[in-house]
Design a protein around this motif. Sequence first.
Motif, short mmCIF file in Angstrom:
data_model
loop_
_atom_site.label_atom_id
_atom_site.label_comp_id
_atom_site.label_asym_id
_atom_site.label_seq_id
_atom_site.Cartn_x
_atom_site.Cartn_y
_atom_site.Cartn_z
N PRO A 25 0.83 -1.21 0.00
CA PRO A 25 0.00 0.00 0.00
C PRO A 25 0.86 1.26 0.00
N LYS A 26 0.35 2.33 -0.58
CA LYS A 26 1.11 3.58 -0.67
C LYS A 26 1.41 4.16 0.71
N THR A 27 0.61 3.78 1.70
CA THR A 27 0.77 4.32 3.05
C THR A 27 1.68 3.47 3.92
N ILE A 28 2.42 2.53 3.32
CA ILE A 28 3.21 1.61 4.15
C ILE A 28 4.23 2.35 5.00
N GLY A 29 4.86 3.39 4.43
CA GLY A 29 5.84 4.17 5.20
C GLY A 29 5.22 4.87 6.37
N GLU A 30 4.00 5.37 6.19
CA GLU A 30 3.30 6.05 7.28
C GLU A 30 3.02 5.08 8.43
N THR A 31 2.63 3.86 8.07
CA THR A 31 2.33 2.86 9.10
C THR A 31 3.60 2.46 9.86
N LEU A 32 4.70 2.23 9.13
CA LEU A 32 5.96 1.86 9.79
C LEU A 32 6.41 2.98 10.73
N SER A 33 6.32 4.22 10.26
CA SER A 33 6.71 5.37 11.08
C SER A 33 5.83 5.47 12.33
N ALA A 34 4.51 5.29 12.14
CA ALA A 34 3.58 5.43 13.26
C ALA A 34 3.83 4.39 14.33
N PHE A 35 4.03 3.14 13.93
CA PHE A 35 4.32 2.09 14.93
C PHE A 35 5.62 2.39 15.67
N ALA A 36 6.67 2.77 14.93
CA ALA A 36 7.97 3.01 15.56
C ALA A 36 7.95 4.22 16.48
N ASN A 37 7.16 5.23 16.16
CA ASN A 37 7.09 6.43 16.99
C ASN A 37 6.15 6.28 18.18
N GLY A 38 5.35 5.20 18.18
CA GLY A 38 4.46 4.94 19.30
C GLY A 38 4.99 3.81 20.17
N GLU A 39 4.13 2.84 20.44
CA GLU A 39 4.52 1.72 21.29
C GLU A 39 4.74 0.44 20.49
N GLY A 40 4.94 0.59 19.19
CA GLY A 40 5.13 -0.59 18.35
C GLY A 40 3.82 -1.13 17.85
N GLY A 41 3.89 -2.16 17.00
CA GLY A 41 2.67 -2.75 16.46
C GLY A 41 2.99 -3.86 15.49
N THR A 42 1.94 -4.50 14.99
CA THR A 42 2.08 -5.63 14.08
C THR A 42 1.43 -5.31 12.75
N LEU A 43 2.17 -5.55 11.67
CA LEU A 43 1.67 -5.37 10.31
C LEU A 43 1.42 -6.75 9.71
N LEU A 44 0.20 -6.99 9.22
CA LEU A 44 -0.17 -8.25 8.59
C LEU A 44 -0.55 -7.97 7.14
N LEU A 45 0.18 -8.53 6.22
CA LEU A 45 -0.08 -8.34 4.79
C LEU A 45 -0.51 -9.67 4.19
N GLY A 46 -1.56 -9.60 3.35
CA GLY A 46 -2.08 -10.83 2.75
C GLY A 46 -3.44 -11.21 3.29
N LEU A 47 -4.06 -10.36 4.08
CA LEU A 47 -5.41 -10.58 4.59
C LEU A 47 -6.33 -9.49 4.06
N ASP A 48 -7.53 -9.90 3.61
CA ASP A 48 -8.52 -8.90 3.21
C ASP A 48 -8.92 -8.07 4.42
N GLU A 49 -9.13 -6.79 4.19
CA GLU A 49 -9.47 -5.90 5.30
C GLU A 49 -10.92 -6.06 5.75
N GLU A 50 -11.76 -6.69 4.93
CA GLU A 50 -13.13 -7.01 5.32
C GLU A 50 -13.23 -8.52 5.52
N GLY A 51 -13.44 -8.91 6.76
CA GLY A 51 -13.52 -10.33 7.08
C GLY A 51 -12.22 -10.95 7.52
N PHE A 52 -11.11 -10.30 7.17
CA PHE A 52 -9.78 -10.75 7.60
C PHE A 52 -9.51 -12.19 7.19
N ARG A 53 -9.86 -12.52 5.92
CA ARG A 53 -9.57 -13.83 5.35
C ARG A 53 -8.36 -13.71 4.42
N PRO A 54 -7.63 -14.81 4.18
CA PRO A 54 -6.49 -14.74 3.26
C PRO A 54 -6.89 -14.18 1.91
#
Length: 580
Positions: A25-54
């Motif tokens: 996604p075009k916003t991948i850098g924003e997400t990486l920055s946001a997690f690193a500047n906060g308390e961390g987080g988990t990025l999951l790629l390969g799941l649909d955002e509706e229903g969270f299925r592969p």
Amino acid sequence: MVDRLRRTGLEPTEIEVKAAVQALPKTIGETLSAFANGEGGTLLLGLDEEGFRPAANFDAERIRDALATWCNEKMWPPIRSTIEVVDYEGAQVVRLDVDASDPVDKPCFVLDRGEYNGSFIRVGDGDRRLTRYEVTQLLSNRDQPTHDQQVVPDATVDDLDPRLVDQVLRHAAERSARAFSGVDRVTALKRLGALKDLDGTPRPTLAGLLALGFYPQQFFPQLFASVVVLPTTEMGELGPEGERFLENVTVDGPIPVILQEVTAALRRNMSRAAIVRGLGREDRYDYPTEVIRELVTNALMHRDYSPESRGTQVQIELYPDRLVVKNEGGLFGGVTVDQLGAARIASKSRNATLAKLLGDVPLPDRTNETIAENRGSGLVAAVLALRRAGMSPPDFDAGPGRLTVTVPRTALLAPQTIEWIAGLGLGHLTDAQHLTLAIMRSSGRVSVGMLRAWGVQDRDAREAVRDLVTRGVAIRIGGKRYASYRLIDDVGDLPLPELHSAPTSPDTKVHQGIEADLDIIIQAIQAGHSTSRGLAAHLGMPYQTVLRRLRELEVRKLVEPTRPKHSSKQSYRLIGGDPA
């Protein structure tokens, strides 16, 4: 993790899910920055955002390599976490656990957008660009700010309170006779950082006015503290009589005066009970006075005093269920939220001159003590005072340019419990015995290990329970190794039952040991020891044993982790608050 996403249908703050079928996604850098500047987080790629299925047609290897390029070449500082390809429900998912950056390395930003345009923070399930002020505050961690040393051009020596000046100079001379004995007042105040020459004329510094001035708000109108007492648990809700506030006061003057008047305002609005301690009695409030003083002192002393933040005040809010203290500036130096109040840490202050000066300013009601020890021990003292009162430690919510400290009101030794203990008519009780009675009342039992979790020494704990048994208030249950104690059915009226130790099998003993460990760990988490290594060190348990007990508590849904599974800064919290 995915089960949790499917149950709620929402992405929590610490998880970001993207299908990423065609590309990152075009916003991948924003997400990486946001997690690193906060308390961390988990990025999951390969799941649909509706229903969270592969996601169909997801190329895990290509996306993993593209993500690695972003982490290593397009972010600064680079994100070095391991990228995993995980088999899941017959497909593959790319997983990246991003740890929070070290405080002195923040902000983490998208390299080609620069620090001020490419730095983000997580808000809800989205990413927000950090404001210019927030980025500047993060960058200030790399240097020593000097805003408190700035001269106030319109102020004069006459704007300093002679009484406070006399007290400070006397204390400074006792502390360091070589530097302060036998020198004139102006020279001594210059050495303390309270005065500086401007065009050949001594003028007060910001630190000098804040610590020793008659009325610093003459020059900085918003550098005060506000105290708001709320009738409900939410700001803005009206009370039963239609009132918005039970009290709303502006407290100004120098820091010693602010500290005294804030404490008085809060005490006016707290419940109080008299506790018998030894041969005397003392008043106990919803929050120990020492805790209020330390939290407000830290807020006033360590807040940001840069020109950009001089239009904001320290805010103190008293709700029916919590005390909240807010200040501008956030954490400074390499300090993290996990370290606050946990142990003495290397003392590094954003306002070094002000902190040193307050180390010579006596408390208004205790002339033999100063406002700030300036040794990194203020929050440690506050946490210890909370534990002595049977209260959970503060919750520290730190972000770029801000810090909020919340102390829950719930306490083992709440005024109602203190009144119950007083009604027993026992007299001459120690602090350990007050805590013992409170835990037995709330949890049904207590053990030496459970008292150890609250910081009571084993010898004091044994003396406390032994004396309560002798007085006929409590009985011992279980064998010697796993002994615990409970209140008798009718405290004070029934004779002490004769105790018999029932024979136990090896399996029973193992079960008793596990249950005893679980009780102890629950109390230790409630007392503020939240990491596995911290629990092991405080309780004297083997580290692997603590991990096994934490897993069992997770299975029983009594505790839950606060960070992603593989986080190096994992900690745990109780589910549903008070385990009793």
